[in-house]
Design an enzyme around this catalytic site. Structure first.
Site, PDB file in Angstrom:
ATOM      1  N   HIS A 152       4.350   0.659   9.982  1.00 27.84           N
ATOM      2  CA  HIS A 152       3.560   1.780   9.044  1.00 27.84           C
ATOM      3  C   HIS A 152       3.505   1.034   7.741  1.00 27.84           C
ATOM      4  CE1 HIS A 152       2.008   5.681   8.233  1.00 27.84           C
ATOM      5  NE2 HIS A 152       2.847   5.372   7.015  1.00 27.84           N
ATOM      6  N   CYS A 153       2.440   0.934   6.995  1.00 25.41           N
ATOM      7  CA  CYS A 153       2.508   0.390   5.562  1.00 25.41           C
ATOM      8  C   CYS A 153       2.165   1.686   4.638  1.00 25.41           C
ATOM      9  CB  CYS A 153       1.284  -0.780   5.413  1.00 25.41           C
ATOM     10  SG  CYS A 153       1.168  -1.064   3.827  1.00 25.41           S
ATOM     11  N   VAL A 154       3.118   1.808   3.853  1.00 31.31           N
ATOM     12  CA  VAL A 154       3.223   2.914   2.829  1.00 31.31           C
ATOM     13  C   VAL A 154       2.028   2.620   1.865  1.00 31.31           C
ATOM     14  CG1 VAL A 154       5.377   3.532   2.992  1.00 31.31           C
ATOM     15  CG2 VAL A 154       4.806   1.848   1.251  1.00 31.31           C
ATOM     16  N   SER A 210      -0.772   4.200   6.329  1.00 24.66           N
ATOM     17  CA  SER A 210      -1.411   4.051   7.682  1.00 24.66           C
ATOM     18  C   SER A 210      -0.514   3.122   8.252  1.00 24.66           C
ATOM     19  CB  SER A 210      -2.959   3.899   7.821  1.00 24.66           C
ATOM     20  OG  SER A 210      -3.298   3.753   9.219  1.00 24.66           O
TER      21      SER A 210
END
Length: 406
Positions: A259-261, A265
């Site tokens: 999960h990329c901040v 998403s």
């Protein structure tokens, strides 16, 4: 345009934003009288303020996400203050990454989604581009073609980022309230956990078990007996190989990487290529912009030398601001470059961030290249095959199960 429905489901108006503030009044009274607040009072006050922070719009007052505000306000202020003196620049540019990392670990520990990092990234791009056009280009040392090239790189990066923000490959949630049954699955072939993050599926290809809707949990008769299936207790479905549950999004994703901040998403099967493309365009555009700026304010020196030794950088405020922005871009670029390097190494060994993390936890992977990559050995088929597999992600739609077709 000024009306809205508040968090309690009641119709409200922007003009009444200061009304009905019993909890805030009580909190102020207790603070003035040195009394302690009741449990949960601060959370309720914060929720009320966040719900009333809105702007008028045609279809009704639109709520403003509080996490969007700090980057828009603090970033220009910090950079302008840092341009006043060299020591101020060192202090502020050193503290900014520390504050961002602290906020990341705070939200990650609370399992919260936030738009702070996406807002910080997009506003940083826009503000750096604005400073470049206003402070660097008017000096006359940047050609028109170079400005066009930098603008095209920025547009391409935003286009790739927009694609990376789309569906990462969410597994469909069972509809109609029907609870999928996994009674037909042998106990030894299901590995489940309350967090939905346990285990990596067997050596079967994810494309061979992808399906739609009920096909994800109706494949007990279609899988080879030796292939282990992964049951997600949160989404109530059997996940295909390499899929995982994101605790921030609350969904299972095909070939979940992480999960990329920065994009708020997940990175999965459908958007992993766009994510790598966005990082690559950012790196090229950022390095090119840094080079053009340093050639303008530190003429006669190579960019690397000028980054550390530029005697005329603080001769005027315009040069100081440009030099401060260059250092800010260099810090961000170094961080993104490290992320891109890890991603490229993982692709070369056909391992995802989630699989590497689980392999480290279970002590089942091999540390390579000084620990930069964790080789699980489960899907590694050689450099060319691994990259061929990555470039073919999302090229074909998920297969439907035979039962769904009937």
């Amino acid at each position: 345009c000024c009306e809205y429905v508040d968090r309690r489901g009641r119709r409200n108006h922007l003009a009444a934003c200061s009304c009905d503030c019993e909890e805030l009044d009580d909190g102020c009274d207790r603070w003035l009288t040195c009394k302690s607040l009741p449990p949960g009072a601060l959370e309720r006050i914060a929720d009320t303020i966040a719900d009333r922070l809105r702007v008028p719009w045609f279809s009704g007052a639109v709520r403003i996400n509080v996490s969007l505000v700090p980057p828009l306000v603090l970033l220009p202020v910090f950079l302008h203050v840092a341009a006043l003196h060299f020591l101020l620049g060192v202090i502020i540019l050193t503290s900014l990454p520390v504050v961002v990392l602290w906020y990341y670990y705070l939200t990650h520990r609370r399992k919260e989604r936030t738009l702070f990092f996406l807002s910080l990234g997009l506003f940083s791009l826009g503000y750096m581009y604005y400073v470049f056009l206003r402070e660097v280009v008017p000096r006359g040392h940047v050609e028109y073609s170079q400005v066009v090239a930098l603008t095209c790189g920025l547009i391409l990066m935003l286009a790739a980022l927009s694609r990376a923000k789309k569906d990462p490959g969410y597994l469909p949630i069972p509809v109609g309230g029907e609870k999928p049954s996994h009674q037909g699955l042998p106990n030894k072939s299901i590995r489940g956990t309350s967090s939905g993050l346990h285990g990596i599926s067997g050596a079967a290809s994810s494309r061979a078990v992808n399906g739609e809707a009920k096909g994800y949990y109706r494949m007990s008769a279609e899988q080879p007996e030796g292939v282990k299936k992964d049951w997600c207790t949160k989404c109530q479905l059997v996940r295909p190989a390499r899929a995982g549950h994101c605790r921030l999004c609350g969904r299972c994703v095909r070939r979940l990487d992480h999960h990329c901040v920065w994009i708020n998403s997940c990175v999965g099967e459908q958007n992993h290529q766009a994510f790598i493309l966005a990082l690559s365009f950012f790196m090229v555009t950022s390095v090119y912009g840094i080079t053009l700026t340093l050639h303008t304010i530190c003429r006669g020196r190579t960019p690397f030398v000028a980054l550390f030794y530029c005697p005329g950088a603080y001769s005027d405020y315009s040069s100081a601001l440009s030099f401060t922005c260059v250092w800010y871009c260099a810090i961000v670029t170094a961080g993104m470059g490290y992320i891109l390097l890890i991603q490229l190494l993982n692709i070369s060994y056909n391992v995802t961030e989630r699989e590497a993390r689980l392999a480290l936890r279970d002590n089942t992977g091999r540390r390579l290249l000084g620990g930069l990559v964790i080789d699980t050995g489960q899907y590694n088929r050689g450099l060319l095959c691994n990259w061929g597999h990555f470039l073919s992600l999302g090229s074909s739609p998920p297969q439907r199960s035979a039962e769904d077709i009937v």
